[in-house]
Structure formats: C-alpha cells, structure tokens
Enzyme design. Structure first.
Site: not given
Length: 458
Positions: A111-115, A139, A179, A232
């Site tokens: 999850a970090a940084p939370g976007g 993080r 992610d 990505c």
C-alpha cells in the site's frame, strides 16, 4: 535518453511497428495528476471551487485531473484539507478498476505510500474496513499520514508479509489490490534514474516476488471475492507471465473483464504462450494515453460469497469523563462500544477488527486523541475525519484569508468573537467549510494545535 539495448529489444517484441512511436514519447513532457477525495467533496463541488485554472479531466478516471507545475497544488490549503491526492494519472487506474462497494472488507497488500489506498478508503465512505499493508515498516509512516489527511477512520495499517496476515485474515477480504513490486519499466520516461536499478535487477527477480505475493493474496480473498493485480512495468514475464502462472496454480480463479476506455490495450497471451484469455488484461502505454506505463489484471475467485461475523467484541469499558465531555460536542455517528483506551491513547476501532496479538501494525482504527492530566486532547486525525457540522465550535476561514496559511505554518492567530460558532476552548479550524485541524480559543486568541509534523514550510 539512452535506453538499455535489451529493454528496447523486448519493447520491439511487444510493440512491433509501434516501437518508434513509443520511443518518441520520451521527448514529450510527463503528465502530472491529482485525484479528488470524493469522501469529502463531490467532483462537481471541487470543480466549482477549484483554484487551478489549467486542470483537465483524465478521460478514464471520473475524479482524476491533469495539472501543470504552475498550479502548485501541494502548496494550496485544499491539499492540507485532504480534498485531493497528487498521483500520476495511470497510477490512478488500479484502485479505480477494483469494484469496491460500501461495507466491503478491502486489503491493499502493497500500500505505501498510499495513493491507491486513499482511493479505496474514499470509496468505502467510512463503512467496512481497509487494511493497508506494506512489508516495509519505514514506508508505512507516509501511508498513515496520507490516510489520515484524507480523513479515513475505518483503517488498520500493518507491516507484514502475506503469510503472516493469513493467520488472522484467512479468506476474510471481499476485495484485494496488489500493486506489486516490479522492475518499473513503465516509469523510465518519468523517472530515468530507475534504469540503472533495472540493469542490475531485472524482471526475473521481481517475477518471483510477484508470484509469491499473488499466492499469499489468494489465501486472504473470500470465495466470490475479487482482486486486482497491477504493475508499472512492460515486461511480459512480470505481467502476462505472472498472471498465467497464477491461474495455472489456482484453478479456482478466473480473469474478469475490465471496463474499457480509449487508449487501453489488451493483454498479450501470445507473449507467454498462454491458453488463458489474457487479452482481458489491460496494458497502458505512454504513446497511447497521457500517462505512464501500467498493467492490470482483474481476478475473481470461485465460490459463494459468505459474510463472516465481525471480530470486534463489544466491550463495557468505562470511558473517562473528560473524554465523554469532549465527545458531547461531537455529532459524528460513533458507537461508544467501539472506543478503546490503550494506556493514555484513545481509538475508535473499525467494526470488523478485534485484538490481533502478534500482528505488527502502525495504526488500528481512528486515533481520537490522548488523555492528559484529567483532560482530553483531540488528535489531528480526529479533526480530519469530521465534517464542519459535526463539531459544536468551529472557526471557518475563507481560503483568501491570510490567517489560513499562518495557521498551517503553526502560528497563533487572532480572531473576532463572531468567528466561532461556539464558546472558548477547542475549535475545529476549517477552510471554506473543510476541516484543517484544531485550535484552542482563549479570549480572541487561537492557540495553534495543528500537528507539527504536517505544518507548511515557509
């Protein structure tokens, strides 16, 4: 920009005659985006009060916008009020695609940084539960701040590997977002400094990590649940290859359709000689959309979706009078049975979480504040989760008032007697109706209680 020859060779295999168009995209400026926090403000209202004149909609994200450097959105008070999050446009896509509904139990595994976590939480609208996890404990601090700025109460922030989470949350979640760590090829245009790391540690290393993370996530997802895998990068080994491997080893999972938008490209099963319908996956390329590179696969789990009971045991803990006195001025719906006092700190626990002994977490629930010498001091996180009308004493300043910036810098400010809706004491300080933090009013002087770690730099 000089790209590694091996990378260019692989991109030619993926893109064929489109390779020159992709390489030409490196000469174009990168795109910067912000995403509106729809749990605090509607898209229509944001557009009405928006101070940035160069904003343009991201076509495939209903609450996403492009901005330019001249807008400087991170210096605006609305940013501090949690009305939007700065996020690269393509990176908005995974959380947008995962079909989160109110009341869901959701896990953001990396999850970090939370976007992405902030968008998942916003779509829950203070219902259900979001567990935001990152294996890197360092993080998770940024992750916590971003979720608190966004005003999210129903959270558990953990720092564990998936197998450890499975001890507590086996087949617990309705939706999971992965992610995954990746080689970052899709970010080369935006962050060329990633290229040397790619040359040292390429797709092969990350593919092994991704397949293990997918295996762990499968154990955490309920039958009938849905999870979104994203990277990505462009590497077929990390994208179609990891999904193909997962489906071969997990016959109870299937590929689900992703809503299609102009500029999206289908997955490529032929790249990994897969028999699964990997064309249901989505690839994003910077020469096809105004954004960076991304890959998405939506995976469903067979079986009946059975709702499990809450793990939170109702407590009859007697709450201190100083806390109850403060809460008497709070109109936010709140079950007192969910409030837990741990030493001097006070938390509002999410509905679905009880004690998890041995679990490494940074935050469980909403941190309400601290009990200090027969007084209760509310937290910054508590201020951010409230609406203006949910606290008795409010000082609401227009964004044009210079005191807003002074408040965000931690300064004491002077107020007129008519500017507070209540009496002296604790004030919820707002900008244009949106909470920023606390202050303590004493005869016209507002002592600044804005959290020092969040203050605006001079």
């Amino acid at each position: 920009m000089e790209l590694p020859a091996l990378f260019v060779e692989n991109m030619e295999k993926i893109l064929g005659t489109e390779l020159p168009e992709y390489l030409a995209s490196f000469e174009k400026p990168r795109f910067m985006g912000l995403r509106v926090n729809t749990s605090k403000i509607s898209v229509g209202e944001f557009e009405r009060i928006c101070p940035f004149r160069t904003l343009k909609k991201v076509p495939w994200i209903s609450n996403g916008y492009y901005y330019t450097e001249e807008d400087a959105p991170t210096r605006h008070p609305y940013y501090y009020a949690g009305l939007y999050y700065i996020q690269e446009p393509s990176a908005m896509t995974p959380a947008n695609v995962l079909p989160v509904e109110e009341g869901d139990r959701v896990l953001d595994l990396c999850a970090a940084p939370g976007g992405k976590a902030t968008e998942l939480a916003a779509r829950l609208r203070h219902t259900g539960l979001l567990v935001a996890n990152d294996a890197s404990a360092s993080r998770t601090k940024a992750l916590l701040k971003n979720l608190e700025v966004f005003g999210m109460p129903n959270i558990l922030i953990t720092s564990e590997m998936g197998d450890r989470l499975d001890r507590y949350f086996h087949e617990f979640f309705d939706k999971i977002l992965i992610d995954a760590p990746c080689s970052g090829e899709g970010m080369f245009r935006k962050q060329p400094h990633m290229i040397p790391a790619w040359e040292k540690q390429g797709p092969q290393v990350f593919a092994g990590m991704q397949r293990e993370i997918l295996r762990q996530a499968a154990e955490l997802l309920k039958p009938g649940g849905t999870m979104l895998y994203s990277t990505c990068t462009f590497s077929e080994l990390e994208n179609e290859g990891s999904v193909d491997y997962f489906l071969k080893t997990h016959p109870d999972f299937y590929l689900a359709d992703i809503p299609w938008h102009e500029g999206f490209c289908p997955g490529r099963p032929e790249l990994v000689k897969s028999t699964f319908p990997l064309e249901k996956c989505v690839r994003l390329f910077p020469h096809k959309i105004d954004g960076e590179g991304h890959f998405l696969a939506l995976l469903g789990k067979d079986g009946a979706h059975v709702q499990k009971e809450s793990r939170l045991k109702k407590r009859t803990q007697k709450l201190p009078q100083e806390l109850l006195s403060f809460l008497s001025d709070v109109k936010m719906p709140m079950e007192l049975s969910r409030i837990q006092v741990k030493d001097t700190k006070v938390f509002l626990m999410p509905e679905d979480i009880g004690t998890c002994p041995g679990l490494r977490f940074l935050r469980s629930g909403l941190y309400l504040g601290e009990l200090l010498k027969k007084r209760f001091e509310p937290s910054q996180a508590f201020a951010m989760v409230l609406k203006k009308e949910e606290y008795t004493s409010v000082i609401d300043l227009p964004v044009s008032d210079g005191r807003v910036i002074r408040y965000l810098k931690g300064e004491t400010i002077e107020t007129d007697a008519s500017e507070s809706t209540g009496r002296d004491g604790w004030q919820l300080v707002c900008v244009d109706g949106y909470p920023l933090g606390w202050g303590k009013l004493i005869r016209g002087t507002l002592r600044n209680k804005y959290f020092s770690g969040w203050r605006m730099n001079a």
